[in-house]
Design an enzyme around this catalytic site. Structure first.
Site, mmCIF file in Angstrom:
data_model
loop_
_atom_site.group_PDB
_atom_site.id
_atom_site.type_symbol
_atom_site.label_atom_id
_atom_site.label_comp_id
_atom_site.label_asym_id
_atom_site.label_seq_id
_atom_site.Cartn_x
_atom_site.Cartn_y
_atom_site.Cartn_z
ATOM 1 N N ASP A 30 -1.369 2.671 -10.236
ATOM 2 C CA ASP A 30 -0.924 1.993 -9.018
ATOM 3 C C ASP A 30 0.204 1.024 -9.375
ATOM 4 O O ASP A 30 0.129 0.283 -10.357
ATOM 5 C CB ASP A 30 -2.097 1.238 -8.383
ATOM 6 C CG ASP A 30 -1.808 0.843 -6.937
ATOM 7 O OD1 ASP A 30 -2.500 1.334 -6.030
ATOM 8 O OD2 ASP A 30 -0.887 0.010 -6.719
ATOM 9 N N GLN A 93 -5.679 1.115 4.644
ATOM 10 C CA GLN A 93 -4.898 2.278 4.201
ATOM 11 C C GLN A 93 -3.436 2.074 4.568
ATOM 12 O O GLN A 93 -3.113 1.796 5.728
ATOM 13 C CB GLN A 93 -5.432 3.578 4.826
ATOM 14 C CG GLN A 93 -4.736 4.808 4.246
ATOM 15 C CD GLN A 93 -5.309 6.139 4.738
ATOM 16 O OE1 GLN A 93 -6.206 6.168 5.573
ATOM 17 N NE2 GLN A 93 -4.771 7.231 4.206
ATOM 18 N N SER A 94 -2.574 2.216 3.571
ATOM 19 C CA SER A 94 -1.143 2.018 3.816
ATOM 20 C C SER A 94 -0.329 3.272 3.507
ATOM 21 O O SER A 94 0.796 3.402 3.979
ATOM 22 C CB SER A 94 -0.619 0.838 2.986
ATOM 23 O OG SER A 94 -0.793 1.093 1.611
ATOM 24 N N VAL A 95 -0.889 4.178 2.716
ATOM 25 C CA VAL A 95 -0.211 5.447 2.428
ATOM 26 C C VAL A 95 -1.096 6.559 2.978
ATOM 27 O O VAL A 95 -2.265 6.679 2.583
ATOM 28 C CB VAL A 95 0.033 5.640 0.916
ATOM 29 C CG1 VAL A 95 0.720 6.984 0.662
ATOM 30 C CG2 VAL A 95 0.871 4.499 0.338
ATOM 31 N N HIS A 99 -6.201 9.287 -1.071
ATOM 32 C CA HIS A 99 -6.217 8.849 -2.473
ATOM 33 C C HIS A 99 -7.493 8.085 -2.776
ATOM 34 O O HIS A 99 -8.034 7.387 -1.927
ATOM 35 C CB HIS A 99 -4.995 7.994 -2.811
ATOM 36 C CG HIS A 99 -4.742 6.871 -1.837
ATOM 37 N ND1 HIS A 99 -4.161 7.077 -0.604
ATOM 38 C CD2 HIS A 99 -4.984 5.542 -1.921
ATOM 39 C CE1 HIS A 99 -4.063 5.922 0.031
ATOM 40 N NE2 HIS A 99 -4.563 4.974 -0.741
ATOM 41 N N HIS A 101 -8.851 5.176 -5.190
ATOM 42 C CA HIS A 101 -8.502 4.116 -6.141
ATOM 43 C C HIS A 101 -9.583 4.082 -7.228
ATOM 44 O O HIS A 101 -10.778 4.086 -6.915
ATOM 45 C CB HIS A 101 -8.529 2.741 -5.457
ATOM 46 C CG HIS A 101 -7.499 2.524 -4.395
ATOM 47 N ND1 HIS A 101 -6.352 1.790 -4.617
ATOM 48 C CD2 HIS A 101 -7.446 2.904 -3.096
ATOM 49 C CE1 HIS A 101 -5.638 1.719 -3.492
ATOM 50 N NE2 HIS A 101 -6.290 2.392 -2.548
HETATM 51 P P1 AMP Z 1 -3.962 2.134 0.311
HETATM 52 O O1 AMP Z 1 -3.640 0.724 0.757
HETATM 53 O O2 AMP Z 1 -5.430 2.406 0.137
HETATM 54 O O3 AMP Z 1 -3.281 3.151 1.206
HETATM 55 O O4 AMP Z 1 -3.366 2.279 -1.138
HETATM 56 C C1 AMP Z 1 -2.041 2.631 -1.375
HETATM 57 C C2 AMP Z 1 -1.739 2.208 -2.782
HETATM 58 O O5 AMP Z 1 -0.572 2.873 -3.208
HETATM 59 C C3 AMP Z 1 -1.483 0.702 -2.952
HETATM 60 O O6 AMP Z 1 -2.431 0.161 -3.860
HETATM 61 C C4 AMP Z 1 -0.055 0.654 -3.491
HETATM 62 O O7 AMP Z 1 0.119 -0.363 -4.450
HETATM 63 C C5 AMP Z 1 0.108 2.035 -4.099
HETATM 64 N N1 AMP Z 1 1.468 2.519 -4.190
HETATM 65 C C6 AMP Z 1 2.411 2.515 -3.210
HETATM 66 N N2 AMP Z 1 3.538 3.080 -3.660
HETATM 67 C C7 AMP Z 1 3.308 3.449 -4.936
HETATM 68 C C8 AMP Z 1 4.096 4.078 -5.946
HETATM 69 N N3 AMP Z 1 5.367 4.439 -5.727
HETATM 70 N N4 AMP Z 1 3.542 4.312 -7.159
HETATM 71 C C9 AMP Z 1 2.266 3.945 -7.396
HETATM 72 N N5 AMP Z 1 1.474 3.354 -6.486
HETATM 73 C C10 AMP Z 1 1.987 3.095 -5.273
#
Ligand code: AMP
Length: 113
Positions: A30, A93-95, A99, A101
């Site tokens: 991450d 969730q932001s992406v 996934h 963690h």
């Molecule tokens: P979530 O908030 O559960 O959607 O987790 C998304 C995670 O993706 C966060 O912990 C971010 O720090 C991580 N993240 C976003 N962009 C990248 C990237 N380019 N490479 C690695 N991790 C990332």
């Protein structure tokens, strides 16, 4: 499913610190680590969130968990680690590419914040 930063990592359009890859999934560090070990395991199949996984994704979902366990072991945290799946913006969730963690290497409180 629209393109996300994670599909770009799968396609090698952007760099990531990849620690594991096989035919079904990818694991990488991450970029904003919340623990000494903070790795994400993602399916190569574009599933935006767990709630939208289908019955025929069962084996893939199991593979993500077993891969997470193996990655934690490889990193030296096989005895104590935490897995988190955020499903939905309201819980962080932001992406929007599924996934898991994998977090380890420090104390964690319960209940989680
Ligand atoms: P979530 O908030 O559960 O959607 O987790 C998304 C995670 O993706 C966060 O912990 C971010 O720090 C991580 N993240 C976003 N962009 C990248 C990237 N380019 N490479 C690695 N991790 C990332």
């Amino acid at each position: 499913m629209s393109e996300t930063i994670f599909s770009k990592i799968i396609n090698r359009e952007i760099d990531a610190d990849i620690v594991h890859e096989d035919d079904q999934c990818l694991a990488f560090r991450d970029i904003n680590a919340q623990a000494p070990m903070h790795i994400l395991v993602i399916p190569k199949k574009p599933i935006d969130m767990l709630v939208n996984a289908q019955a025929d994704d069962q084996a893939l979902l199991g593979h993500l968990l077993l891969t997470a366990r193996q990655v934690a072991r490889n990193e030296g945290y096989g005895e104590a680690f935490r897995l988190v799946v955020n499903n939905g913006e309201a819980v962080g969730q932001s992406v929007f590419h599924l996934h898991v963690h994998i977090l380890g290497g420090r104390d964690f409180s319960w209940p989680p914040g």
